[in-house]
Design a protein around this motif. Structure first.
Motif, PDB file in Angstrom:
ATOM      1  N   THR A  61       0.838  -1.195   0.000  1.00  0.00           N
ATOM      2  CA  THR A  61       0.000   0.000   0.000  1.00  0.00           C
ATOM      3  C   THR A  61       0.873   1.245   0.000  1.00  0.00           C
ATOM      4  N   MET A  62       0.285   2.356  -0.406  1.00  0.00           N
ATOM      5  CA  MET A  62       1.020   3.626  -0.360  1.00  0.00           C
ATOM      6  C   MET A  62       1.349   3.985   1.085  1.00  0.00           C
ATOM      7  N   GLU A  63       0.438   3.693   2.010  1.00  0.00           N
ATOM      8  CA  GLU A  63       0.709   3.981   3.423  1.00  0.00           C
ATOM      9  C   GLU A  63       1.900   3.164   3.924  1.00  0.00           C
ATOM     10  N   GLY A  64       2.016   1.933   3.440  1.00  0.00           N
ATOM     11  CA  GLY A  64       3.164   1.102   3.809  1.00  0.00           C
ATOM     12  C   GLY A  64       4.470   1.692   3.294  1.00  0.00           C
ATOM     13  N   LYS A  65       4.431   2.215   2.076  1.00  0.00           N
ATOM     14  CA  LYS A  65       5.620   2.872   1.514  1.00  0.00           C
ATOM     15  C   LYS A  65       5.948   4.125   2.315  1.00  0.00           C
ATOM     16  N   CYS A 124       7.752   8.517  -0.538  1.00  0.00           N
ATOM     17  CA  CYS A 124       7.253   7.187  -0.172  1.00  0.00           C
ATOM     18  C   CYS A 124       7.717   6.147  -1.188  1.00  0.00           C
ATOM     19  N   GLN A 125       7.570   6.475  -2.467  1.00  0.00           N
ATOM     20  CA  GLN A 125       8.014   5.562  -3.513  1.00  0.00           C
ATOM     21  C   GLN A 125       9.538   5.411  -3.482  1.00  0.00           C
ATOM     22  N   ALA A 126      10.233   6.504  -3.208  1.00  0.00           N
ATOM     23  CA  ALA A 126      11.704   6.460  -3.131  1.00  0.00           C
ATOM     24  C   ALA A 126      12.151   5.496  -2.032  1.00  0.00           C
ATOM     25  N   ALA A 127      11.482   5.527  -0.887  1.00  0.00           N
ATOM     26  CA  ALA A 127      11.842   4.623   0.214  1.00  0.00           C
ATOM     27  C   ALA A 127      11.702   3.174  -0.220  1.00  0.00           C
ATOM     28  N   GLU A 128      10.639   2.882  -0.954  1.00  0.00           N
ATOM     29  CA  GLU A 128      10.429   1.521  -1.449  1.00  0.00           C
ATOM     30  C   GLU A 128      11.531   1.135  -2.438  1.00  0.00           C
ATOM     31  N   GLU A 129      11.915   2.073  -3.298  1.00  0.00           N
ATOM     32  CA  GLU A 129      12.966   1.805  -4.285  1.00  0.00           C
ATOM     33  C   GLU A 129      14.319   1.588  -3.611  1.00  0.00           C
ATOM     34  N   TYR A 130      14.617   2.370  -2.591  1.00  0.00           N
ATOM     35  CA  TYR A 130      15.864   2.156  -1.843  1.00  0.00           C
ATOM     36  C   TYR A 130      15.846   0.781  -1.177  1.00  0.00           C
ATOM     37  N   GLY A 131      14.714   0.422  -0.589  1.00  0.00           N
ATOM     38  CA  GLY A 131      14.602  -0.886   0.059  1.00  0.00           C
ATOM     39  C   GLY A 131      14.823  -2.023  -0.920  1.00  0.00           C
ATOM     40  N   LYS A 132      14.259  -1.889  -2.103  1.00  0.00           N
ATOM     41  CA  LYS A 132      14.438  -2.916  -3.134  1.00  0.00           C
ATOM     42  C   LYS A 132      15.916  -3.018  -3.522  1.00  0.00           C
ATOM     43  N   CYS A 133      16.572  -1.879  -3.661  1.00  0.00           N
ATOM     44  CA  CYS A 133      17.996  -1.880  -3.995  1.00  0.00           C
ATOM     45  C   CYS A 133      18.810  -2.579  -2.909  1.00  0.00           C
ATOM     46  N   PHE A 134      18.531  -2.253  -1.651  1.00  0.00           N
ATOM     47  CA  PHE A 134      19.279  -2.858  -0.551  1.00  0.00           C
ATOM     48  C   PHE A 134      19.117  -4.362  -0.538  1.00  0.00           C
ATOM     49  N   LYS A 135      17.893  -4.801  -0.764  1.00  0.00           N
ATOM     50  CA  LYS A 135      17.633  -6.239  -0.760  1.00  0.00           C
ATOM     51  C   LYS A 135      18.397  -6.907  -1.901  1.00  0.00           C
ATOM     52  N   GLN A 136      18.362  -6.308  -3.088  1.00  0.00           N
ATOM     53  CA  GLN A 136      19.093  -6.863  -4.229  1.00  0.00           C
ATOM     54  C   GLN A 136      20.592  -6.879  -3.972  1.00  0.00           C
ATOM     55  N   GLN A 137      21.112  -5.806  -3.415  1.00  0.00           N
ATOM     56  CA  GLN A 137      22.542  -5.725  -3.139  1.00  0.00           C
ATOM     57  C   GLN A 137      22.961  -6.728  -2.061  1.00  0.00           C
ATOM     58  N   ALA A 138      22.130  -6.876  -1.041  1.00  0.00           N
ATOM     59  CA  ALA A 138      22.437  -7.851   0.009  1.00  0.00           C
ATOM     60  C   ALA A 138      22.502  -9.252  -0.600  1.00  0.00           C
ATOM     61  N   ASN A 139      21.518  -9.573  -1.434  1.00  0.00           N
ATOM     62  CA  ASN A 139      21.520 -10.880  -2.099  1.00  0.00           C
ATOM     63  C   ASN A 139      22.747 -11.038  -2.985  1.00  0.00           C
ATOM     64  N   ALA A 140      23.120  -9.996  -3.711  1.00  0.00           N
ATOM     65  CA  ALA A 140      24.283 -10.047  -4.597  1.00  0.00           C
ATOM     66  C   ALA A 140      25.580 -10.262  -3.813  1.00  0.00           C
ATOM     67  N   HIS A 141      25.580  -9.833  -2.562  1.00  0.00           N
ATOM     68  CA  HIS A 141      26.751 -10.013  -1.703  1.00  0.00           C
ATOM     69  C   HIS A 141      26.667 -11.311  -0.885  1.00  0.00           C
ATOM     70  N   GLY A 142      25.690 -12.147  -1.218  1.00  0.00           N
ATOM     71  CA  GLY A 142      25.582 -13.441  -0.555  1.00  0.00           C
ATOM     72  C   GLY A 142      25.016 -13.381   0.846  1.00  0.00           C
ATOM     73  N   ILE A 143      24.301 -12.318   1.145  1.00  0.00           N
ATOM     74  CA  ILE A 143      23.728 -12.186   2.482  1.00  0.00           C
ATOM     75  C   ILE A 143      22.346 -12.813   2.477  1.00  0.00           C
ATOM     76  N   ASN A 144      22.166 -13.805   3.337  1.00  0.00           N
ATOM     77  CA  ASN A 144      20.909 -14.521   3.438  1.00  0.00           C
ATOM     78  C   ASN A 144      19.911 -13.673   4.189  1.00  0.00           C
ATOM     79  N   GLU A 145      18.755 -13.423   3.578  1.00  0.00           N
ATOM     80  CA  GLU A 145      17.754 -12.580   4.226  1.00  0.00           C
ATOM     81  C   GLU A 145      16.938 -13.326   5.281  1.00  0.00           C
ATOM     82  N   ASN A 146      17.093 -14.607   5.398  1.00  0.00           N
ATOM     83  CA  ASN A 146      16.346 -15.388   6.383  1.00  0.00           C
ATOM     84  C   ASN A 146      17.097 -15.438   7.702  1.00  0.00           C
ATOM     85  N   TYR A 147      17.065 -14.348   8.410  1.00  0.00           N
ATOM     86  CA  TYR A 147      17.771 -14.249   9.671  1.00  0.00           C
ATOM     87  C   TYR A 147      16.763 -13.954  10.786  1.00  0.00           C
ATOM     88  N   GLN A 148      17.182 -14.113  11.980  1.00  0.00           N
ATOM     89  CA  GLN A 148      16.347 -13.797  13.139  1.00  0.00           C
ATOM     90  C   GLN A 148      16.944 -12.587  13.837  1.00  0.00           C
TER      91      GLN A 148
END
Length: 149
Positions: A61-65, A124-148
């Motif tokens: 949702t936009m509110e979530g962004k 709001c949209q920019a925050a979502e785009e930054y988050g997507k970038c971070f997630k992609q970069q973390a994955n590209a660096h071999g960082i597993n997102e399934n952490y506690q």
């Protein structure tokens, strides 16, 4: 290291509380929860929007962004013009990693890659785009997102 970088990247909250120069994870989580509740009210977000954030899922949702943008601003990782404040995040990352050179190298690579992307002028949209970038970069660096926490 995975915990640090995913928290840094996906949640954008590396501005967490530092006590006596040491990162206090429980206090940081408490501060995040407090700020998230403040932002929830400010932007009209729902519990579902918070659940998506905590679940490390894209905002539906936009509110979530806007919740994410609000948090980024409260932790000073997004400035008033909606731009990612890489220098602030690097300072926070140094505190969280206790200056560990290997962790800082990876954090710097992720931060710099995402700081230089073109994002929407809508914060709001920019925050979502930054988050997507971070997630992609973390994955590209071999960082597993399934952490506690």
């Amino acid at each position: 290291m995975a915990k640090l970088l995913v928290v840094l990247a996906v949640m954008c909250i590396v501005g967490a509380v530092v006590v006596r120069g040491e990162f206090d994870k429980q206090q940081a989580i408490g501060k995040l929860k407090t700020k998230a509740q403040e932002c929830k009210i400010e932007v009209g977000a729902t519990d579902g929007d918070i659940e998506e954030l905590v679940g490390k899922n894209p905002a539906s949702t936009m509110e979530g962004k806007c919740l994410r943008a609000c948090l980024m601003k409260k932790f000073e990782v997004m400035d008033a013009s909606g731009k990612f404040a890489a220098e602030v995040v690097l300072k926070h990352a140094e505190k969280v990693t206790d200056g560990n050179a290997d962790k800082m190298k990876v954090a710097s690579e992720i931060i710099n890659a995402c700081a230089n992307i073109e994002v929407s002028s809508d914060h709001c949209q920019a925050a979502e785009e930054y988050g997507k970038c971070f997630k992609q970069q973390a994955n590209a660096h071999g960082i597993n997102e399934n952490y506690q926490y």
